[in-house]
Scaffold this active site. Structure first.
Site, mmCIF file in Angstrom:
data_model
loop_
_atom_site.group_PDB
_atom_site.id
_atom_site.type_symbol
_atom_site.label_atom_id
_atom_site.label_comp_id
_atom_site.label_asym_id
_atom_site.label_seq_id
_atom_site.Cartn_x
_atom_site.Cartn_y
_atom_site.Cartn_z
ATOM 1 N N LYS A 1 0.831 -1.209 0.000
ATOM 2 C CA LYS A 1 0.000 0.000 0.000
ATOM 3 C C LYS A 1 0.860 1.252 0.000
ATOM 4 O O LYS A 1 0.565 2.229 -0.717
ATOM 5 C CB LYS A 1 -0.937 0.010 1.207
ATOM 6 C CG LYS A 1 -1.950 1.159 1.172
ATOM 7 C CD LYS A 1 -2.629 1.354 2.507
ATOM 8 C CE LYS A 1 -1.700 2.002 3.504
ATOM 9 N NZ LYS A 1 -2.356 2.288 4.800
ATOM 10 N N HIS B 1 -10.407 2.463 3.686
ATOM 11 C CA HIS B 1 -11.637 3.084 3.196
ATOM 12 C C HIS B 1 -11.985 2.609 1.786
ATOM 13 O O HIS B 1 -13.127 2.243 1.498
ATOM 14 C CB HIS B 1 -11.505 4.606 3.220
ATOM 15 C CG HIS B 1 -11.189 5.169 4.569
ATOM 16 N ND1 HIS B 1 -12.049 5.046 5.640
ATOM 17 C CD2 HIS B 1 -10.114 5.848 5.027
ATOM 18 C CE1 HIS B 1 -11.509 5.626 6.697
ATOM 19 N NE2 HIS B 1 -10.340 6.112 6.350
ATOM 20 N N ASP C 1 -9.264 -10.109 -0.317
ATOM 21 C CA ASP C 1 -8.280 -9.464 0.544
ATOM 22 C C ASP C 1 -7.767 -8.219 -0.167
ATOM 23 O O ASP C 1 -8.099 -7.951 -1.320
ATOM 24 C CB ASP C 1 -7.140 -10.424 0.919
ATOM 25 C CG ASP C 1 -6.346 -10.921 -0.288
ATOM 26 O OD1 ASP C 1 -6.198 -10.165 -1.276
ATOM 27 O OD2 ASP C 1 -5.857 -12.063 -0.244
#
Length: 293
Positions: free
Chosen positions: A196, A216, A232
């Site tokens: 990420k 989010h 996932d």
């Protein structure tokens, strides 16, 4: 809290799997080959709906301007290194190293706390060389307001040590000349930098058409049926980056993140998929939930 519990909490601080975001074990890299959503039209409609509701989030406006400039500007990477690897000046355009550290500090805390932590780091250590030479405890104290200071301090020190040892200077501007896959490979070598974080650096600091999946975005994507409820984050990242048109990725990502922070109904829809939102007035995305089959 016991020492074992504390270690477990620190090891989970960034919520990121160590599986590279560009890897998948299903169907040639496509985790959901039969899932056709989101369509380009749906992505555009969601973008426009959220843009009408929120406007473009001001905290991302500068990154948006940088993206527009980058398409026509000719970068001088060496000049950027000379200017930005030395001082951490708020008035200058953000360097890649600044951006990476900001993203690391934003993990598992509020936006205001992470901003305070970075400002404190800059005030305590005006140059990255100062951070490199500082004791870990001093770095922890500088970023403590951002939470999980011991883990984040170690990660920052590891990045700086590796840069100094392998490249001879504290600068990541060389990443601007690399492809998406090359950037992913390069940043994966830094301990504590997960998929990420890499994706955020690609989108915000390197102006690549990438689509990070934070909590989010992940929750709303499942609520909208863009990925299965059992998905996932890594598979969600691969699928959404395949389906969302490049020209929509930046705006849509910023808007989904902003909406996810505000809208409790979207989170409830993930927790209780059969629960009905009262009306479109409560959440403008309620109409898109009707597309779920």
């Amino acid at each position: 809290m016991s020492k074992a519990q504390k270690r477990k909490r620190l090891n989970k601080y960034d919520g990121e799997s160590k599986t590279p975001a560009n890897k998948s074990t299903v169907d040639g890299g496509n985790p959901y080959p039969t899932l056709l959503r989101p369509t380009a039209e749906e992505c555009r409609d969601v973008r426009d709906t959220l843009l009408s509701l929120h406007g473009f989030p001001p905290e991302f406006a500068n990154y948006r301007r940088q993206r527009l400039r980058s398409f026509s500007a000719v970068d001088d990477h060496d000049t950027q290194c000379n200017l930005k690897s030395e001082t951490l000046n708020e008035t200058e355009e953000e360097s890649v190293l600044d951006g990476l550290v900001k993203i690391l500090l934003s993990q598992n805390t509020t936006e205001s706390n992470s901003q305070r932590a970075f400002a404190s780091l800059k005030a305590t250590f005006p140059k990255w060389d100062d951070v490199l030479n500082a004791e870990s405890k001093s770095i922890e104290n500088a970023i403590r307001c951002g939470g999980l200071a011991p883990k984040k301090a170690v990660c920052i020190k590891n990045i700086l040590n590796r840069l100094q040892n392998e490249r001879g200077r504290l600068c990541l501007e060389y990443l601007r000349g690399l492809s998406v896959e090359e950037v992913k490979t390069e940043l994966s070598h830094f301990k504590g930098v997960g998929p990420k974080t890499v994706s955020c650096v690609l989108m915000f600091n390197l102006q690549h058409n990438d689509f990070p999946v934070d909590t989010h975005v992940f929750e709303i994507a499942k609520a909208l049926g863009w990925v299965p409820k059992t998905a996932d984050r890594n598979k969600t990242y691969v699928h959404l980056n395949r389906k969302i048109p490049d020209e929509l990725k930046f705006d849509l990502n910023c808007l989904l993140y902003t909406h996810g922070k505000i809208c409790s109904n979207c989170k409830k829809n993930v927790a209780k998929p059969k629960a009905k939102v009262a009306s479109p007035d409560d959440c403008p995305l309620v109409g898109f939930y009707d597309l779920i089959v």
